[in-house]
Design a protein around this motif. Structure first.
Motif, PDB file in Angstrom:
ATOM      1  N   LYS A   1       0.898  -1.231   0.035  1.00 56.08           N
ATOM      2  CA  LYS A   1      -0.133  -0.148  -0.071  1.00 56.08           C
ATOM      3  C   LYS A   1       1.014   1.320   0.111  1.00 56.08           C
ATOM      4  CE  LYS A   1      -3.667   1.938   2.809  1.00 56.08           C
ATOM      5  NZ  LYS A   1      -4.678   1.664   3.770  1.00 56.08           N
ATOM      6  N   THR A   2       0.929   2.209  -0.901  1.00 51.81           N
ATOM      7  CA  THR A   2       1.676   3.308  -1.216  1.00 51.81           C
ATOM      8  C   THR A   2       1.149   4.466  -0.012  1.00 51.81           C
ATOM      9  OG1 THR A   2       0.224   4.332  -2.911  1.00 51.81           O
ATOM     10  CG2 THR A   2       2.219   2.715  -3.514  1.00 51.81           C
ATOM     11  N   ASN A   3       2.069   5.312   0.117  1.00 57.03           N
ATOM     12  CA  ASN A   3       1.606   6.527   0.800  1.00 57.03           C
ATOM     13  C   ASN A   3       0.557   7.464  -0.281  1.00 57.03           C
ATOM     14  OD1 ASN A   3       3.042   5.964   3.178  1.00 57.03           O
ATOM     15  ND2 ASN A   3       4.950   6.945   2.103  1.00 57.03           N
ATOM     16  N   LYS A   4      -0.230   8.261   0.458  1.00 58.58           N
ATOM     17  CA  LYS A   4      -1.151   9.235  -0.360  1.00 58.58           C
ATOM     18  C   LYS A   4      -0.114  10.041  -1.061  1.00 58.58           C
ATOM     19  CE  LYS A   4      -4.901   8.882   2.644  1.00 58.58           C
ATOM     20  NZ  LYS A   4      -5.935   9.525   3.582  1.00 58.58           N
ATOM     21  N   GLU A   5      -0.548  10.519  -2.325  1.00 53.91           N
ATOM     22  CA  GLU A   5       0.236  11.625  -2.837  1.00 53.91           C
ATOM     23  C   GLU A   5      -0.860  12.353  -3.593  1.00 53.91           C
ATOM     24  OE1 GLU A   5       2.683  10.298  -6.205  1.00 53.91           O
ATOM     25  OE2 GLU A   5       1.879   8.317  -5.966  1.00 53.91           O
ATOM     26  N   THR A   6      -0.294  13.419  -4.177  1.00 52.09           N
ATOM     27  CA  THR A   6      -1.322  14.323  -5.242  1.00 52.09           C
ATOM     28  C   THR A   6      -0.524  14.405  -6.658  1.00 52.09           C
ATOM     29  OG1 THR A   6      -0.140  16.361  -4.258  1.00 52.09           O
ATOM     30  CG2 THR A   6      -2.259  15.694  -3.305  1.00 52.09           C
TER      31      THR A   6
END
Length: 104
Positions: free
Chosen positions: A10-15
């Motif tokens: 599961k990746t980290n949130k990003e924009t």
């Protein structure tokens, strides 16, 4: 299409992009005894990112996935976008011990 399996990453949130759209991704691998397991890396965008708050690495899930292909500078890319996710509770239920039960 739905795809079921265990979350292995599961990746980290990003924009991303000009509109600063939220993005988060998961890798889901089939739960099977096969030596060659199918797996998908699935992206969630925008409001759908919040769906990933209820799941963790190791959870067995079913993910609703949309497939899309896009072209960039003469090359084609496949994209998998998630639109729903649910934890499969039956994978966590222990089977009942029926060794003492009668066959009728």
């Amino acid at each position: 299409m739905d795809f079921s399996g265990k979350i292995t990453h599961k990746t980290n949130k990003e924009t991303v992009g000009e509109k600063q759209t939220p993005k988060q991704s998961i890798r889901v691998e089939e739960v099977t005894d096969s030596e060659h397991k199918n797996a998908m890396f699935i992206d969630f965008f925008g409001k759908k990112v919040s769906e990933l708050e209820k799941v963790n690495v190791g959870d067995v899930v079913t993910v609703g996935v949309n497939f899309k292909s896009s072209e960039y500078k003469g090359r084609f890319y496949n994209n998998l976008s998630g639109w729903s996710i649910k934890v499969d509770q039956e994978w966590f239920a222990k089977p009942e011990d029926d060794s003492d039960s009668l066959p009728f």
